[in-house]
Write a protein that holds these residues in place. Sequence first.
Motif, PDB file in Angstrom:
ATOM      1  N   PRO A   1       1.948  22.886  21.399  1.00 35.48           N
ATOM      2  CA  PRO A   1       2.291  24.189  21.979  1.00 35.48           C
ATOM      3  C   PRO A   1       3.317  24.906  21.105  1.00 35.48           C
ATOM      4  N   ALA A   2       3.438  26.190  21.314  1.00 34.80           N
ATOM      5  CA  ALA A   2       4.286  27.004  20.448  1.00 34.80           C
ATOM      6  C   ALA A   2       5.753  26.573  20.498  1.00 34.80           C
ATOM      7  N   SER A   3       6.152  25.925  21.580  1.00 37.16           N
ATOM      8  CA  SER A   3       7.559  25.536  21.689  1.00 37.16           C
ATOM      9  C   SER A   3       7.879  24.304  20.849  1.00 37.16           C
ATOM     10  N   VAL A   4       6.837  23.669  20.344  1.00 38.45           N
ATOM     11  CA  VAL A   4       7.041  22.494  19.487  1.00 38.45           C
ATOM     12  C   VAL A   4       6.509  22.808  18.102  1.00 38.45           C
ATOM     13  N   ARG A   5       7.311  22.561  17.100  1.00 40.10           N
ATOM     14  CA  ARG A   5       6.885  22.851  15.732  1.00 40.10           C
ATOM     15  C   ARG A   5       6.395  21.576  15.064  1.00 40.10           C
ATOM     16  N   LEU A   6       5.274  21.712  14.380  1.00 44.27           N
ATOM     17  CA  LEU A   6       4.736  20.587  13.616  1.00 44.27           C
ATOM     18  C   LEU A   6       4.932  20.855  12.131  1.00 44.27           C
ATOM     19  N   THR A   7       5.610  19.946  11.462  1.00 41.90           N
ATOM     20  CA  THR A   7       5.800  20.051  10.016  1.00 41.90           C
ATOM     21  C   THR A   7       5.067  18.898   9.356  1.00 41.90           C
ATOM     22  N   LEU A   8       4.197  19.207   8.426  1.00 42.51           N
ATOM     23  CA  LEU A   8       3.490  18.160   7.695  1.00 42.51           C
ATOM     24  C   LEU A   8       4.115  18.038   6.313  1.00 42.51           C
ATOM     25  N   ASP A   9       4.535  16.840   5.977  1.00 42.78           N
ATOM     26  CA  ASP A   9       5.207  16.608   4.697  1.00 42.78           C
ATOM     27  C   ASP A   9       4.370  15.612   3.895  1.00 42.78           C
ATOM     28  N   VAL A  10       3.613  16.136   2.944  1.00 40.07           N
ATOM     29  CA  VAL A  10       2.794  15.277   2.096  1.00 40.07           C
ATOM     30  C   VAL A  10       3.699  14.647   1.042  1.00 40.07           C
ATOM     31  N   ASP A  11       3.542  13.364   0.804  1.00 42.16           N
ATOM     32  CA  ASP A  11       4.420  12.621  -0.110  1.00 42.16           C
ATOM     33  C   ASP A  11       5.890  12.769   0.288  1.00 42.16           C
ATOM     34  N   PRO A  12       6.257  12.391   1.494  1.00 37.18           N
ATOM     35  CA  PRO A  12       7.657  12.566   1.902  1.00 37.18           C
ATOM     36  C   PRO A  12       8.578  11.711   1.040  1.00 37.18           C
ATOM     37  N   GLN A  13       9.743  12.248   0.749  1.00 34.48           N
ATOM     38  CA  GLN A  13      10.743  11.509  -0.027  1.00 34.48           C
ATOM     39  C   GLN A  13      11.868  11.048   0.887  1.00 34.48           C
ATOM     40  N   SER A  14      12.127  11.858   1.897  1.00 39.31           N
ATOM     41  CA  SER A  14      13.179  11.511   2.843  1.00 39.31           C
ATOM     42  C   SER A  14      12.511  11.124   4.155  1.00 39.31           C
ATOM     43  N   PHE A  15      13.070  10.113   4.803  1.00 38.39           N
ATOM     44  CA  PHE A  15      12.437   9.661   6.036  1.00 38.39           C
ATOM     45  C   PHE A  15      13.326   9.926   7.244  1.00 38.39           C
ATOM     46  N   LEU A  16      14.219  10.883   7.088  1.00 40.43           N
ATOM     47  CA  LEU A  16      15.069  11.280   8.204  1.00 40.43           C
ATOM     48  C   LEU A  16      14.347  12.264   9.106  1.00 40.43           C
TER      49      LEU A  16
ATOM     50  N   GLY B   1       0.825  -1.215   0.000  1.00 42.06           N
ATOM     51  CA  GLY B   1       0.000   0.000   0.000  1.00 42.06           C
ATOM     52  C   GLY B   1       0.856   1.261   0.000  1.00 42.06           C
ATOM     53  N   ALA B   2       2.088   1.119  -0.499  1.00 47.72           N
ATOM     54  CA  ALA B   2       3.021   2.254  -0.493  1.00 47.72           C
ATOM     55  C   ALA B   2       2.848   3.066  -1.774  1.00 47.72           C
ATOM     56  N   PRO B   3       3.365   4.290  -1.799  1.00 44.96           N
ATOM     57  CA  PRO B   3       3.249   5.106  -3.003  1.00 44.96           C
ATOM     58  C   PRO B   3       3.852   4.391  -4.218  1.00 44.96           C
ATOM     59  N   PRO B   4       3.288   4.533  -5.395  1.00 46.48           N
ATOM     60  CA  PRO B   4       2.170   5.428  -5.710  1.00 46.48           C
ATOM     61  C   PRO B   4       0.795   4.770  -5.576  1.00 46.48           C
ATOM     62  N   PHE B   5       0.737   3.594  -4.939  1.00 46.59           N
ATOM     63  CA  PHE B   5      -0.559   2.907  -4.820  1.00 46.59           C
ATOM     64  C   PHE B   5      -1.324   3.351  -3.589  1.00 46.59           C
ATOM     65  N   GLY B   6      -0.591   3.851  -2.613  1.00 46.65           N
ATOM     66  CA  GLY B   6      -1.218   4.467  -1.457  1.00 46.65           C
ATOM     67  C   GLY B   6      -0.509   5.785  -1.242  1.00 46.65           C
ATOM     68  N   ARG B   7      -0.986   6.562  -0.319  1.00 44.39           N
ATOM     69  CA  ARG B   7      -0.356   7.865  -0.118  1.00 44.39           C
ATOM     70  C   ARG B   7       0.169   7.991   1.300  1.00 44.39           C
ATOM     71  N   LEU B   8       1.261   8.717   1.438  1.00 45.17           N
ATOM     72  CA  LEU B   8       1.887   8.915   2.735  1.00 45.17           C
ATOM     73  C   LEU B   8       1.974  10.404   3.055  1.00 45.17           C
ATOM     74  N   ALA B   9       1.941  10.689   4.340  1.00 50.98           N
ATOM     75  CA  ALA B   9       2.289  12.029   4.801  1.00 50.98           C
ATOM     76  C   ALA B   9       3.017  11.856   6.127  1.00 50.98           C
ATOM     77  N   ALA B  10       4.066  12.623   6.309  1.00 54.22           N
ATOM     78  CA  ALA B  10       4.815  12.564   7.558  1.00 54.22           C
ATOM     79  C   ALA B  10       4.457  13.768   8.404  1.00 54.22           C
ATOM     80  N   ALA B  11       4.360  13.542   9.708  1.00 52.51           N
ATOM     81  CA  ALA B  11       4.231  14.653  10.645  1.00 52.51           C
ATOM     82  C   ALA B  11       5.499  14.637  11.490  1.00 52.51           C
ATOM     83  N   ILE B  12       6.254  15.700  11.434  1.00 48.75           N
ATOM     84  CA  ILE B  12       7.500  15.774  12.196  1.00 48.75           C
ATOM     85  C   ILE B  12       7.340  16.842  13.263  1.00 48.75           C
ATOM     86  N   LEU B  13       7.523  16.411  14.513  1.00 49.03           N
ATOM     87  CA  LEU B  13       7.468  17.356  15.621  1.00 49.03           C
ATOM     88  C   LEU B  13       8.891  17.639  16.043  1.00 49.03           C
ATOM     89  N   SER B  14       9.203  18.891  16.247  1.00 48.96           N
ATOM     90  CA  SER B  14      10.562  19.215  16.646  1.00 48.96           C
ATOM     91  C   SER B  14      10.559  20.345  17.655  1.00 48.96           C
TER      92      SER B  14
END
Length: 730
Positions: free
Chosen positions: A715-730, A631-644
């Motif tokens: 909270p404001a001290s934590v940033r949320l980044t949403l990466d639709v169709d991530p290519q890098s998984f670092l 179910g991985a791309p391109p047959f399914g879709r991924l999005a990463a949520a990175i909290l930092s």
Amino acid sequence: MSAPPRTVAVALPLPVDHPFDYAVPEGWDMPPEGALVEAPVGKGSAIGVVWGPGRWAPQDGVARLRPVVRVLDEAPLAPALRGFLARAADYTLTPLGLMARLATRAPGLGDPPPVREVYGPGDAAPDPATPARARVLAALAEQGGAPMAPTELARAAGVSAGVLKAMAAQGALSRRRLARDRPFAPLDPMRPGRPLSPAQAGAAATLRAKVAAGGYGATLLRGVTGSGKTEVYLEAAAEALGQGRQALILLPEIALTAGFLARVAGRFGDEPPQWHSDVPPAERRRLWRGVARGEARLVVGARSALFLPFRDLGLIVVDEEHDAAYKQEDGVLYHARDMAVLRAACEGAQVVLASATPSLESWVNAGTGKYDRLDLPERFGAASLPRLVAVDLRRAGLKRDRWISPALAQAVAERLEAGEQSLLFLNRRGYAPLTLCRACGHFFECPDCDARLVEHRFRGRLVCHQCGHAEPVPAACPACGASDRLHATGPGVERLAEEAAALWPAARVAVLSSDGADSAVALRAQVEAIAEGGADVVIGTQIVAKGHNFPNLTLVGVIDADLGLQNGDLRAAERTFQLIRQVSGRAGRADKPGLALVQTVAPEHPVMQAILAGDEAAFLAREAAARRAAGAPPFGRLAAAILSGADEAKVWEAAKALAAQAPLLEAAGVRLFGPVAAPVSRIRGRWRVRLLAKAPRGVGLQEALRAWAAAARPPASVRLTLDVDPQSFL
DNA sequence: AGCACGCCGACT
DNA sequence: GTCGGCGTGCTC
């Protein structure tokens, strides 16, 4: 009867997902939709884009609207571009104004066009008519009365600038302001190009017909290195230009070489303007305006050129479409290949994705008919693809801290004898990836990142490849104090160069990596100099795989073919396949067959087998089947949520809060995995935790993610980044 | 993103 | 007793 409200909604470069309303001062013309305006924001002001009429009403609780400061004297963004920006923002979960900023990112927009002052003959006769003044008029007459720049005129007449000023003041000279911007060189689509092979001619005719028909369409143009893809898509560009439309050619930044521009010049009679990170501000502004006015007809650029304000775009080419560099990995996260397809759809343009080793996504899209496919089978100029041979490192008998097998060394020696170039490919910068104390086992790590420091012996530093932190290499171990026990472990290109120099003392050895130059332009120049024969043995990271031809190169040695397969990345096999194919494609030109020796500890590995057999279709089919099953791309879709964030506990807390809202995603058909510590768990002092959302095709992934992120706002001290169709998984 | 407002430690 | 840390929230 009250007058209609004079308000506009303006998309501003703020991380806020709605436009802001402003008043338009009385007596001003209403700025049209798409107009660039400067608007007050908080203390300062910002350039934004008029997105529509203001929606402000007195009951909204906003006491008063602040007025627009000025309307920039630039062409408004066209509806097609605005539609593209809105859809791209929606797709990538980026606030509209931040996406719109990509289209208005030329410095000095709204400034008056640069001018230069020139002097021509005036109406009045000089009074008094001194000899100096007569010489000025004579110098002008010699030019046939054409206006001259002040310094030039003063020099020609042998007078000082003061004489000119005095004459201008009394009307004996006329002063005029001319636009300083050079006009764009006309490109001639009718100029005959290089002769095309039958396969090229057929593909070119197909693309020309698609461009001529108008409207949107997408084509995967597939052809091995040297098959002449460039000539084919230049014909499509010629068609667009002939129709009076514009064309854009996107390249990975490093592939934007003088050689490429010369090929375009060969077809159209002059070099096209370029857009990339090293283009200076004044030229960026000139090109932005030229594109908006339709004066710049063909643009060659890196991924950010996708956001130029074309007036009538008929064609986008994405060359080397599989290249990972098309994914923008910071700031606004987007994939330029996918956004190129979207923009073409919005513009009613054709898009051509060209590659010798297409991405699995594009391959599948071509298979399902979403894209058309054109294949250029044979290598143009009758050269054949290099022969690929595995070198089994388990049986190569390599000594400790040596990486060039006897078989490879022998092949290089033969090339040196014949006066031909060899390329040793190793995708590792620096001297050694790990520096270890043999006395106590201590190794060097970055103080701000979860990463080992990489020794760069040329610079005498230990460097973090995540954040750039660098420190000198100490003489003794900082942990146990033992001296002379620090050991460089593993190979990097610099170390390989050392080994090569020892093996072939008479050979000129050159290292090509992104460390070798401090700008993209300098790096390109370096690659070109080496390709033109500046070295006998070239040792390079992946930058050698991109775009440039090495005419005298007949041998490629892949030092560690298994390297890319070690991380468990979704695309590890695909990337390895593409990279080794691309690198080996550097070997051999028209009259000299090439050889690629691939060093591996696992020649029986299916990926290695596919590479060696050169069976791309089989490889892609197998890879596609595996991805479909998962179910991985391109047959399914991924999005990463990175909290930092700087506080590890808070980052985890926020991640768990988001995970607790998983039912919101599940209800929409999206599965959530994690949280887990990111593979690089700390970068620049910020801790990083990842979650992964996975959805079948057809599920409203973005919509679900928006609701989910809103429900558990970190909270404001934590940033949320949403990466639709991530290519890098670092 | 910048920038200001707002509550808890080391200083003239 | 104040100056200042950056955590939180707003910008039409």
